[in-house]
Enzyme design. Structure first.
Site, PDB file in Angstrom:
ATOM      1  N   ARG A   4      41.754  40.999  48.242  1.00 49.99           N
ATOM      2  CA  ARG A   4      42.669  41.736  47.720  1.00 49.99           C
ATOM      3  C   ARG A   4      43.109  40.824  46.272  1.00 49.99           C
ATOM      4  O   ARG A   4      42.678  39.799  46.383  1.00 49.99           O
ATOM      5  CB  ARG A   4      43.849  41.779  48.640  1.00 49.99           C
ATOM      6  CG  ARG A   4      43.682  42.386  49.773  1.00 49.99           C
ATOM      7  CD  ARG A   4      44.810  41.972  50.930  1.00 49.99           C
ATOM      8  NE  ARG A   4      45.961  42.557  50.613  1.00 49.99           N
ATOM      9  CZ  ARG A   4      47.405  42.347  50.874  1.00 49.99           C
ATOM     10  NH1 ARG A   4      47.376  41.226  51.759  1.00 49.99           N
ATOM     11  NH2 ARG A   4      48.307  42.984  50.664  1.00 49.99           N
ATOM     12  N   LYS A   5      43.790  41.470  45.207  1.00 52.38           N
ATOM     13  CA  LYS A   5      44.325  40.662  44.114  1.00 52.38           C
ATOM     14  C   LYS A   5      45.038  39.527  44.664  1.00 52.38           C
ATOM     15  O   LYS A   5      45.687  39.624  45.649  1.00 52.38           O
ATOM     16  CB  LYS A   5      45.143  41.489  43.482  1.00 52.38           C
ATOM     17  CG  LYS A   5      45.779  40.866  42.204  1.00 52.38           C
ATOM     18  CD  LYS A   5      46.801  41.646  41.651  1.00 52.38           C
ATOM     19  CE  LYS A   5      47.366  41.158  40.186  1.00 52.38           C
ATOM     20  NZ  LYS A   5      48.713  41.951  39.716  1.00 52.38           N
ATOM     21  N   SER A  17      47.442  37.573  43.908  1.00 50.89           N
ATOM     22  CA  SER A  17      49.072  37.869  43.907  1.00 50.89           C
ATOM     23  C   SER A  17      49.456  38.221  45.283  1.00 50.89           C
ATOM     24  O   SER A  17      50.438  37.904  45.969  1.00 50.89           O
ATOM     25  CB  SER A  17      49.623  38.246  42.672  1.00 50.89           C
ATOM     26  OG  SER A  17      49.311  39.901  42.786  1.00 50.89           O
ATOM     27  N   LYS A  18      48.566  39.178  45.896  1.00 52.89           N
ATOM     28  CA  LYS A  18      48.909  39.796  47.030  1.00 52.89           C
ATOM     29  C   LYS A  18      48.384  39.252  48.270  1.00 52.89           C
ATOM     30  O   LYS A  18      48.331  39.862  49.550  1.00 52.89           O
ATOM     31  CB  LYS A  18      48.481  41.275  47.151  1.00 52.89           C
ATOM     32  CG  LYS A  18      49.422  41.973  45.830  1.00 52.89           C
ATOM     33  CD  LYS A  18      48.946  43.458  45.884  1.00 52.89           C
ATOM     34  CE  LYS A  18      49.783  44.233  44.663  1.00 52.89           C
ATOM     35  NZ  LYS A  18      51.112  44.128  44.772  1.00 52.89           N
ATOM     36  N   SER A  19      47.582  38.178  48.233  1.00 53.26           N
ATOM     37  CA  SER A  19      46.483  37.493  49.129  1.00 53.26           C
ATOM     38  C   SER A  19      47.055  36.174  49.720  1.00 53.26           C
ATOM     39  O   SER A  19      47.846  35.483  49.130  1.00 53.26           O
ATOM     40  CB  SER A  19      45.300  37.384  48.421  1.00 53.26           C
ATOM     41  OG  SER A  19      44.253  36.622  49.473  1.00 53.26           O
TER      42      SER A  19
END
Length: 321
Positions: free
Chosen positions: A252-253, A255-257
């Protein structure tokens, strides 16, 4: 990386307000003006540093200016103190705005003026539809199907059928989208009263005279909507370059991981070297550089935009000296 092509007009160079009566091409092309625009939803991580460093390098390579804008339009998602920590981190990494930092939270009048023009011209409309109402259409709004009126409806841009938008991205190449089919009439002001990202970013880029938007590839599909909105407001379109993303181990990107660890401002050099490598640049060019200032000077001299890779980056390894 493909060469930047074309010219961009700039609106009212000495004003903080956009000239919404302007038309593309009615102003002389300015020098390069880029920006980094983080949202204060958390501390900076490697992915955000790559976007900041990449946009800074491209601005310096072009002999242009580099601005920082805090996109604080979504209070429910903001983290207290994050904006100040982001700015301190950027300073620790030697990335300082060439002009005073702008905060979107203080620019309500600009967005309201643009929205009123779109409403007056029939290019935007009030919409009472909820996400539930649009679920059957996959969330794409082509007509209002609201089951009940809302006390404060959203405002959407009217996207005509056949609204095909194509542009040449300096990193990702040719990109096109049928905006009507892909996203439909999109939101400019949300039902909760907050400004939508698409409107604010278009108004602010024009007001700040941004000629080159350099950001992560996750925003590539937002660009056709922004170009449509620029056309509706008579604003010039900047050039675009979408940099590869940094992914966490979960794909995942960042910032979302869960792998999105905050950068350590006390140890800026390892992170800058890793961002440099992920931008496709030669690690040997920074060998022996001691200190942030020396490293950035080496980076400016050795930077080659043609080496920036297209597509999405591989999962990020841990940063080490």
């Amino acid at each position: 990386m493909r060469a930047f092509a074309g010219k961009c007009g700039r609106l009212r160079a000495n004003s903080s307000e956009p000239d919404v009566t302007a038309s593309p091409g009615n102003a002389p092309a300015p020098g390069y003006r880029g920006r980094f625009a983080p949202s204060p939803t958390g501390d900076l991580h490697l992915g955000s540093l790559l976007a900041a460093f990449g946009s800074w390098l491209l601005a310096r390579h072009a002999g242009g200016r580099w601005l920082v804008r805090i996109e604080d339009l979504d209070p429910p998602r903001e983290v207290a103190g994050a904006a100040e920590r982001q700015l301190r981190a950027l300073a620790a990494f030697g990335l300082r705005s060439d002009e005073p930092v702008v905060r979107q939270s203080g620019r309500d009048a600009l967005y309201r003026r643009a929205l009123e023009r779109l409403l007056d011209e029939g290019r935007a409309f009030h919409c009472h539809c909820s996400r539930t109402d649009l679920a059957a259409a996959g969330g794409v709004h082509r007509r209002c199907v609201a089951r009940a009126p809302r006390p404060d409806p959203a405002v959407r841009l009217r996207v005509e059928d056949g609204s095909l938008v194509a542009f040449d991205d300096a990193v990702q190449g040719r990109h096109g989208q049928d905006v009507a089919r892909a996203v439909g009439d999109f939101v400019l002001r949300r039902a909760d009263g907050y400004w939508a990202y698409q409107l604010a970013v278009v108004v602010d880029d024009a007001a700040q005279g941004i000629t080159d938007v350099v950001r992560g590839a996750d925003l590539l599909d937002s660009t056709p909507r922004q170009i449509l909105l620029q056309r509706a407001l008579g604003l010039p379109a900047p050039r675009y370059a979408h940099l590869p993303l940094v992914l966490g181990a979960d794909g995942r990107k960042l910032s979302k991981s869960e792998a999105a660890l905050a950068l350590d401002p006390q140890r800026p050099e390892p992170a800058l070297r890793e961002a440099w490598r992920r931008l496709g640049q030669d690690p040997a060019a920074l060998a022996g550089a001691a200190g942030v200032d020396a490293l950035l000077a080496r980076a400016r001299a050795a930077f080659d935009p043609a080496r920036i890779p297209a597509g999405v980056a591989a999962p990020a390894p841990a940063i080490a000296d």
